[in-house]
Design a protein around this motif. Structure first.
Motif, PDB file in Angstrom:
ATOM      1  N   ALA A 168       0.810  -1.217   0.000  1.00 21.30           N
ATOM      2  CA  ALA A 168       0.000   0.000   0.000  1.00 21.30           C
ATOM      3  C   ALA A 168       0.846   1.271   0.000  1.00 21.30           C
ATOM      4  O   ALA A 168       0.300   2.371   0.057  1.00 21.30           O
ATOM      5  CB  ALA A 168      -0.931   0.002   1.215  1.00 21.30           C
ATOM      6  N   GLU A 169       2.169   1.111  -0.067  1.00 19.10           N
ATOM      7  CA  GLU A 169       3.109   2.239  -0.111  1.00 19.10           C
ATOM      8  C   GLU A 169       2.998   3.129   1.127  1.00 19.10           C
ATOM      9  O   GLU A 169       3.088   4.344   1.063  1.00 19.10           O
ATOM     10  CB  GLU A 169       2.930   3.053  -1.382  1.00 19.10           C
ATOM     11  CG  GLU A 169       3.162   2.265  -2.665  1.00 19.10           C
ATOM     12  CD  GLU A 169       3.220   3.115  -3.912  1.00 19.10           C
ATOM     13  OE1 GLU A 169       4.062   2.856  -4.789  1.00 19.10           O
ATOM     14  OE2 GLU A 169       2.405   4.062  -4.020  1.00 19.10           O
ATOM     15  N   ILE A 170       2.819   2.481   2.284  1.00 17.17           N
ATOM     16  CA  ILE A 170       2.781   3.193   3.559  1.00 17.17           C
ATOM     17  C   ILE A 170       4.060   2.884   4.324  1.00 17.17           C
ATOM     18  O   ILE A 170       4.431   1.714   4.483  1.00 17.17           O
ATOM     19  CB  ILE A 170       1.566   2.770   4.409  1.00 17.17           C
ATOM     20  CG1 ILE A 170       0.253   3.004   3.655  1.00 17.17           C
ATOM     21  CG2 ILE A 170       1.551   3.528   5.731  1.00 17.17           C
ATOM     22  CD1 ILE A 170      -0.976   2.482   4.390  1.00 17.17           C
ATOM     23  N   GLY A 203      12.255   4.586   0.136  1.00 20.65           N
ATOM     24  CA  GLY A 203      11.364   4.269  -0.974  1.00 20.65           C
ATOM     25  C   GLY A 203      10.105   3.525  -0.607  1.00 20.65           C
ATOM     26  O   GLY A 203       9.419   2.995  -1.488  1.00 20.65           O
ATOM     27  N   CYS A 204       9.750   3.471   0.693  1.00 29.63           N
ATOM     28  CA  CYS A 204       8.530   2.770   1.103  1.00 29.63           C
ATOM     29  C   CYS A 204       7.307   3.313   0.369  1.00 29.63           C
ATOM     30  O   CYS A 204       6.401   2.556   0.002  1.00 29.63           O
ATOM     31  CB  CYS A 204       8.308   2.912   2.609  1.00 29.63           C
ATOM     32  SG  CYS A 204       9.672   2.396   3.661  1.00 29.63           S
ATOM     33  N   ASP A 205       7.271   4.633   0.178  1.00 32.11           N
ATOM     34  CA  ASP A 205       6.116   5.270  -0.433  1.00 32.11           C
ATOM     35  C   ASP A 205       6.102   5.163  -1.957  1.00 32.11           C
ATOM     36  O   ASP A 205       5.217   5.709  -2.620  1.00 32.11           O
ATOM     37  CB  ASP A 205       6.036   6.738  -0.012  1.00 32.11           C
ATOM     38  CG  ASP A 205       7.339   7.498  -0.211  1.00 32.11           C
ATOM     39  OD1 ASP A 205       8.281   6.921  -0.791  1.00 32.11           O
ATOM     40  OD2 ASP A 205       7.420   8.668   0.212  1.00 32.11           O
ATOM     41  N   ARG A 206       7.070   4.430  -2.507  1.00 36.51           N
ATOM     42  CA  ARG A 206       7.125   4.221  -3.960  1.00 36.51           C
ATOM     43  C   ARG A 206       7.352   2.736  -4.283  1.00 36.51           C
ATOM     44  O   ARG A 206       7.917   2.386  -5.316  1.00 36.51           O
ATOM     45  CB  ARG A 206       8.237   5.076  -4.584  1.00 36.51           C
ATOM     46  CG  ARG A 206       8.047   6.545  -4.275  1.00 36.51           C
ATOM     47  CD  ARG A 206       9.114   7.448  -4.845  1.00 36.51           C
ATOM     48  NE  ARG A 206      10.464   7.174  -4.376  1.00 36.51           N
ATOM     49  CZ  ARG A 206      10.942   7.453  -3.154  1.00 36.51           C
ATOM     50  NH1 ARG A 206      10.144   8.017  -2.251  1.00 36.51           N
ATOM     51  NH2 ARG A 206      12.188   7.181  -2.825  1.00 36.51           N
ATOM     52  N   ASP A 265      -8.209   0.488  -5.715  1.00 36.99           N
ATOM     53  CA  ASP A 265      -8.232   1.933  -5.952  1.00 36.99           C
ATOM     54  C   ASP A 265      -7.453   2.727  -4.919  1.00 36.99           C
ATOM     55  O   ASP A 265      -6.721   3.666  -5.258  1.00 36.99           O
ATOM     56  CB  ASP A 265      -9.668   2.453  -6.043  1.00 36.99           C
ATOM     57  CG  ASP A 265     -10.445   2.291  -4.734  1.00 36.99           C
ATOM     58  OD1 ASP A 265     -10.146   1.333  -3.973  1.00 36.99           O
ATOM     59  OD2 ASP A 265     -11.354   3.093  -4.479  1.00 36.99           O
ATOM     60  N   ALA A 266      -7.560   2.345  -3.641  1.00 35.73           N
ATOM     61  CA  ALA A 266      -6.836   3.078  -2.597  1.00 35.73           C
ATOM     62  C   ALA A 266      -5.388   2.616  -2.504  1.00 35.73           C
ATOM     63  O   ALA A 266      -4.457   3.426  -2.436  1.00 35.73           O
ATOM     64  CB  ALA A 266      -7.527   2.901  -1.245  1.00 35.73           C
ATOM     65  N   VAL A 267      -5.190   1.311  -2.527  1.00 34.38           N
ATOM     66  CA  VAL A 267      -3.860   0.734  -2.321  1.00 34.38           C
ATOM     67  C   VAL A 267      -2.901   1.106  -3.446  1.00 34.38           C
ATOM     68  O   VAL A 267      -1.749   1.498  -3.203  1.00 34.38           O
ATOM     69  CB  VAL A 267      -3.966  -0.796  -2.182  1.00 34.38           C
ATOM     70  CG1 VAL A 267      -2.602  -1.451  -2.250  1.00 34.38           C
ATOM     71  CG2 VAL A 267      -4.660  -1.158  -0.875  1.00 34.38           C
TER      72      VAL A 267
END
Length: 303
Positions: free
Chosen positions: A208-210, A268-271, A293-295
């Motif tokens: 989920a790029e969190i 790079g967790c968010d990518r 859609d959210a993930v």
């Protein structure tokens, strides 16, 4: 949530801090503008309503992992719904709090461990948002966000907590505690603690790029220790209650620090999905894409 600095054009993140409370942590003290909200997801319902609020002006979203009052066992947690609900609520950073057993003499009950690795031995859980119709492979080589880990360590030491930075969390299926043979096997692998809940939670957060980090709160020595009785719920609960008080103090100290505007995650967790999707766009299942859609919306919108 991201914005662009008009002076530099550098992406800036206005963090929203997600908190996942483990056994004994069913709310967060000091939140202002508190509101429990039901968040629906395509993966079903999360463990409980989510508690929205602000701490020191920082937007926070709290989820009791097992539900308030602990009605849900580890294997029945809807991990996908939990992470999707946090992502859908705008969460950029997750601090996960988890009660664990110690596998090392130097990590006694009451000690906190800021984990940096996992071994996943769970087997009865849905472990990915991706499936037939949209396949993705994210890297889990370094499963925890070092930026959040740095902040947790700094604030824990500032509070005088007994804390160790770094260690491997062995995730077992449960709900039974380990056999003595299992406990000694995990020790032979060099594991630091054993618990039942942080996988696939960490894997799903990465998908989920969190940004995600774990504070493992030791309640017992598991059953390997020759000078301690076998693990009992009563003994665990007693230590868990004192750990919860220290965890609340840590959360109150960490949130203002994590809540400061920042750039992109250096790890790079968010990518994480940037180059992870392998299914050709014309072969992707529209029904699964709708659930993502959210993930995965950030990368799917570009396809």
């Amino acid at each position: 949530m991201s914005t662009n600095s008009p002076s530099s054009g550098t992406p800036a993140v206005e963090p929203v801090i997600g908190l996942i409370g483990g056994s004994g942590l069913y709310d967060i003290d000091g939140l202002e503008d508190k509101e429990w909200r039901t968040v629906e997801t395509p993966w079903g319902m999360p463990s409980d309503q989510l508690l929205f609020g602000r701490l020191a002006g920082v937007r926070c979203v709290f989820l009791p992992r097992h539900g308030r009052g602990h009605p849900i066992p580890p294997s029945r947690l809807n991990y996908r719904a939990n992470i999707d609900a946090l992502k859908r609520s705008g969460v950029t950073d997750i601090v996960s709090l988890s009660a664990v057993g110690s596998l090392k003499e130097e990590l006694p009950p009451g000690h906190f461990v800021i984990i940096d690795q996992f071994i996943d031995r769970s087997f009865a859980r849905e472990k990915s948002f991706f499936d037939t119709g949209c396949v993705a492979h994210v890297s889990m080589a370094d499963p925890l966000c070092p930026r959040i880990g740095d902040t947790l360590e700094d604030k824990a030491r500032g509070l005088g907590l007994d804390v160790t930075r770094g260690g491997t969390y062995l995730v077992m299926e449960g709900p039974q505690f380990s056999t003595r043979a299992e406990s000694n096997l995990y020790r032979s692998w060099g594991c630091s603690v054993v618990g039942m809940t942080n996988m696939p939670e960490a894997k799903l957060a990465r998908e989920a790029e969190i940004c995600y980090a774990t504070v493992a709160m030791v309640t017992d020595y598991d059953c390997w220790h020759p000078d301690h009785d076998s693990v009992t719920v009563d003994a665990v609960v007693k230590v868990m209650q004192s750990n919860a008080d220290r965890a609340r103090a840590l959360v109150s100290s960490v949130i203002p620090a994590l809540g400061q505007p920042r750039g992109l995650c250096r790890a790079g967790c968010d990518r994480a999905l940037e180059h992870a999707l392998i299914t050709a766009p014309d072969r992707r299942d529209p029904a699964l894409l709708a659930k993502l859609d959210a993930v995965a919306g950030r990368v799917l919108k570009r396809a």
